[in-house]
Design a protein around this motif. Structure first.
Motif, PDB file in Angstrom:
ATOM      1  N   PHE A 107       0.841  -1.193   0.000  1.00  0.00           N
ATOM      2  CA  PHE A 107       0.000   0.000   0.000  1.00  0.00           C
ATOM      3  C   PHE A 107       0.877   1.244   0.000  1.00  0.00           C
ATOM      4  N   ASN A 108       0.366   2.297  -0.607  1.00  0.00           N
ATOM      5  CA  ASN A 108       1.119   3.545  -0.683  1.00  0.00           C
ATOM      6  C   ASN A 108       0.225   4.694  -0.228  1.00  0.00           C
ATOM      7  N   HIS A 109       0.718   5.456   0.739  1.00  0.00           N
ATOM      8  CA  HIS A 109      -0.042   6.598   1.240  1.00  0.00           C
ATOM      9  C   HIS A 109       0.893   7.797   1.359  1.00  0.00           C
ATOM     10  N   ASP A 110       0.627   8.823   0.547  1.00  0.00           N
ATOM     11  CA  ASP A 110       1.435  10.047   0.541  1.00  0.00           C
ATOM     12  C   ASP A 110       2.921   9.742   0.437  1.00  0.00           C
ATOM     13  N   GLY A 111       3.255   8.803  -0.445  1.00  0.00           N
ATOM     14  CA  GLY A 111       4.653   8.466  -0.673  1.00  0.00           C
ATOM     15  C   GLY A 111       5.215   7.434   0.274  1.00  0.00           C
ATOM     16  N   GLN A 112       4.450   7.059   1.276  1.00  0.00           N
ATOM     17  CA  GLN A 112       4.907   6.035   2.215  1.00  0.00           C
ATOM     18  C   GLN A 112       4.322   4.679   1.817  1.00  0.00           C
ATOM     19  N   THR A 113       5.188   3.695   1.737  1.00  0.00           N
ATOM     20  CA  THR A 113       4.757   2.345   1.368  1.00  0.00           C
ATOM     21  C   THR A 113       4.717   1.474   2.618  1.00  0.00           C
ATOM     22  N   PHE A 114       3.673   0.701   2.735  1.00  0.00           N
ATOM     23  CA  PHE A 114       3.580  -0.191   3.889  1.00  0.00           C
ATOM     24  C   PHE A 114       2.882  -1.491   3.483  1.00  0.00           C
ATOM     25  N   GLY A 115       3.146  -2.543   4.245  1.00  0.00           N
ATOM     26  CA  GLY A 115       2.497  -3.822   4.044  1.00  0.00           C
ATOM     27  C   GLY A 115       1.697  -4.200   5.285  1.00  0.00           C
ATOM     28  N   ILE A 116       1.037  -5.337   5.222  1.00  0.00           N
ATOM     29  CA  ILE A 116       0.230  -5.788   6.360  1.00  0.00           C
ATOM     30  C   ILE A 116       0.469  -7.272   6.581  1.00  0.00           C
ATOM     31  N   THR A 117       0.136  -7.700   7.783  1.00  0.00           N
ATOM     32  CA  THR A 117       0.152  -9.128   8.104  1.00  0.00           C
ATOM     33  C   THR A 117      -1.153  -9.479   8.814  1.00  0.00           C
ATOM     34  N   VAL A 118      -1.426 -10.766   8.905  1.00  0.00           N
ATOM     35  CA  VAL A 118      -2.635 -11.228   9.590  1.00  0.00           C
ATOM     36  C   VAL A 118      -2.292 -12.402  10.480  1.00  0.00           C
ATOM     37  N   SER A 119      -3.104 -12.574  11.514  1.00  0.00           N
ATOM     38  CA  SER A 119      -3.015 -13.754  12.376  1.00  0.00           C
ATOM     39  C   SER A 119      -4.231 -14.616  12.109  1.00  0.00           C
ATOM     40  N   GLN A 120      -3.999 -15.938  11.960  1.00  0.00           N
ATOM     41  CA  GLN A 120      -5.088 -16.846  11.632  1.00  0.00           C
ATOM     42  C   GLN A 120      -5.192 -17.969  12.656  1.00  0.00           C
ATOM     43  N   GLY A 121      -6.450 -18.350  12.945  1.00  0.00           N
ATOM     44  CA  GLY A 121      -6.713 -19.513  13.777  1.00  0.00           C
ATOM     45  C   GLY A 121      -7.528 -20.513  12.974  1.00  0.00           C
ATOM     46  N   LEU A 122      -7.117 -21.782  13.006  1.00  0.00           N
ATOM     47  CA  LEU A 122      -7.743 -22.796  12.164  1.00  0.00           C
ATOM     48  C   LEU A 122      -8.130 -24.014  12.999  1.00  0.00           C
ATOM     49  N   THR A 123      -9.310 -24.533  12.778  1.00  0.00           N
ATOM     50  CA  THR A 123      -9.748 -25.748  13.454  1.00  0.00           C
ATOM     51  C   THR A 123     -10.606 -26.573  12.512  1.00  0.00           C
ATOM     52  N   SER A 124     -10.877 -27.830  12.910  1.00  0.00           N
ATOM     53  CA  SER A 124     -11.660 -28.730  12.058  1.00  0.00           C
ATOM     54  C   SER A 124     -12.724 -29.443  12.871  1.00  0.00           C
ATOM     55  N   LEU A 125     -13.734 -29.928  12.180  1.00  0.00           N
ATOM     56  CA  LEU A 125     -14.882 -30.593  12.798  1.00  0.00           C
ATOM     57  C   LEU A 125     -14.465 -31.888  13.477  1.00  0.00           C
ATOM     58  N   THR A 126     -14.984 -32.099  14.696  1.00  0.00           N
ATOM     59  CA  THR A 126     -14.764 -33.350  15.430  1.00  0.00           C
ATOM     60  C   THR A 126     -16.116 -33.970  15.772  1.00  0.00           C
ATOM     61  N   ASP A 127     -16.087 -35.212  16.236  1.00  0.00           N
ATOM     62  CA  ASP A 127     -17.324 -35.890  16.612  1.00  0.00           C
ATOM     63  C   ASP A 127     -18.010 -35.220  17.802  1.00  0.00           C
ATOM     64  N   GLU A 128     -17.242 -34.464  18.595  1.00  0.00           N
ATOM     65  CA  GLU A 128     -17.815 -33.829  19.779  1.00  0.00           C
ATOM     66  C   GLU A 128     -18.531 -32.522  19.464  1.00  0.00           C
ATOM     67  N   ASP A 129     -18.318 -31.975  18.302  1.00  0.00           N
ATOM     68  CA  ASP A 129     -18.921 -30.684  17.955  1.00  0.00           C
ATOM     69  C   ASP A 129     -20.409 -30.850  17.660  1.00  0.00           C
ATOM     70  N   GLU A 130     -21.232 -30.090  18.389  1.00  0.00           N
ATOM     71  CA  GLU A 130     -22.674 -30.158  18.200  1.00  0.00           C
ATOM     72  C   GLU A 130     -23.239 -28.957  17.445  1.00  0.00           C
ATOM     73  N   THR A 131     -22.514 -27.850  17.449  1.00  0.00           N
ATOM     74  CA  THR A 131     -22.952 -26.661  16.721  1.00  0.00           C
ATOM     75  C   THR A 131     -21.742 -26.005  16.073  1.00  0.00           C
ATOM     76  N   ILE A 132     -22.008 -25.113  15.127  1.00  0.00           N
ATOM     77  CA  ILE A 132     -20.925 -24.373  14.472  1.00  0.00           C
ATOM     78  C   ILE A 132     -20.226 -23.461  15.466  1.00  0.00           C
ATOM     79  N   ASP A 133     -20.922 -23.116  16.552  1.00  0.00           N
ATOM     80  CA  ASP A 133     -20.342 -22.203  17.539  1.00  0.00           C
ATOM     81  C   ASP A 133     -19.092 -22.781  18.179  1.00  0.00           C
ATOM     82  N   SER A 134     -19.044 -24.102  18.340  1.00  0.00           N
ATOM     83  CA  SER A 134     -17.857 -24.700  18.971  1.00  0.00           C
ATOM     84  C   SER A 134     -16.641 -24.568  18.066  1.00  0.00           C
TER      85      SER A 134
END
Length: 329
Positions: free
Chosen positions: A279-306
């Motif tokens: 990204f460039n703003h008034d001649g200044q260039t900058f980048g970004i990063t993100v933090s991610q959390g990942l999980t998968s369905l298990t037999d114990e999960d009863e709703t998407i909320d878990s």
């Protein structure tokens, strides 16, 4: 004095010429009234923005079509009257089977009032029609089976419904699914995965130091960052994956039918896409990063909320471990 009997047209003394003149005047009056009615009816047919039609079911012949046909369909009425296939050929291919089946349904029900299908007009534009049809149940035996109907152009109505649906389900800034729509769809995929015993993964993503970006470069630049994150999500995810903005700088994704290993590969691809952003703003260039959390369905999960809770916890763990990383949980 005038003979009173001459005032009575039934009197034998009424001159034959007078009787003839009276009959002629009466006939002319009827003709004039009939002509007025025909002109009025013709004017109404021209002004009504709907196609009135009549169809002989047995001979497959269009018997009548009103003037609005040429305006709405953009095709010649004479060709339709000579060849029923002109109607079939004008229907949007994906809707042809439904249009024909719903027309035949009138034979059993006497009326079909909920037919909606698309056509391709003479200019190649797609239009939506609401086409109601009826048959005359009082027709005498041996009389031809005539179906009559009225087809109304509802293209603008359909476009408005589509736009309202888009506004109700889409985040205005990023054009991604909004929170409500994302979780509605995510819950559907969750239930389907449980029923079919297929894998499912859930991803949470948060932009690192987003407040600093807003404070340093302004909220307009912050909005630009959010839009590019959404573009990266659409580019990195697979067809059929869900992606949405569920908070200020938080995004989420659901990967139907995706094993934990495959889901991690998709998350890593998304991470690389975002790391390449500049990204460039008034001649200044900058980048970004993100933090991610990942999980998968298990037999114990009863709703998407878990799954949401585990992915959210994993994402904050990524923040604590130094940001710009993926943590599975």
């Amino acid at each position: 004095m005038v003979n009173k009997n001459l005032k009575d047209p039934t009197s034998p003394q009424w001159p034959e010429a007078a009787k003839t003149l009276l009959a002629l005047m009466h006939a002319q009056g009827e003709v004039a009234r009939l002509s007025e009615r025909e002109q009025l009816f013709s004017t109404l047919l021209v002004s009504v923005n709907a196609v009135l039609w009549a169809f002989n079911w047995e001979t497959r012949q269009v018997l009548y079509v009103s003037p609005a046909y040429e305006r709405i369909f953009g095709r010649c009425a004479d060709l339709l009257l000579s060849d029923y296939n002109q109607w079939r050929d004008s229907i949007y291919p994906d809707d042809l089977d439904y249009a024909e089946r719903s027309l035949a349904k009138v034979l059993d029900t006497g009326a079909v009032e909920d037919r909606e299908y698309r056509i391709i007009d003479g200019d190649g534009q797609v239009r939506w029609l609401s086409d109601k049809c009826f048959i005359n149940r009082q027709a005498e035996p041996g009389q031809p089976l005539i179906i009559v109907g009225i087809a109304e152009d509802i293209t603008e109505k359909k476009q408005m419904e589509t736009e309202l649906q888009r506004l109700a389900t889409t985040d205005a800034l990023t054009q991604s699914s909004n929170r409500r729509h994302f979780f509605d769809r995510a819950n559907q995929e969750f239930e389907l995965a449980r029923q079919q015993g297929t894998p499912l993964s859930f991803l949470m993503l948060d932009i690192d130091d987003f407040k600093v970006i807003n404070d340093t470069y302004g909220h307009q630049e912050g909005d630009n960052v959010l839009q590019h994150i959404a573009d990266s999500g659409r580019a990195a995810l697979r067809r059929g994956d869900l992606f949405g903005r569920i908070g200020g700088e938080e995004f989420a994704a659901v990967f139907p039918g995706c094993t934990p290993e495959m889901a991690l590969q998709v998350a890593e691809r998304l991470q690389r896409e975002i790391q390449r952003l500049s990204f460039n703003h008034d001649g200044q260039t900058f980048g970004i990063t993100v933090s991610q959390g990942l999980t998968s369905l298990t037999d114990e999960d009863e709703t998407i909320d878990s799954l949401f809770a585990r992915a959210d916890a994993a994402m904050y763990q990524a923040k604590r471990e130094g940001k710009n990383r993926i943590v599975t949980g």
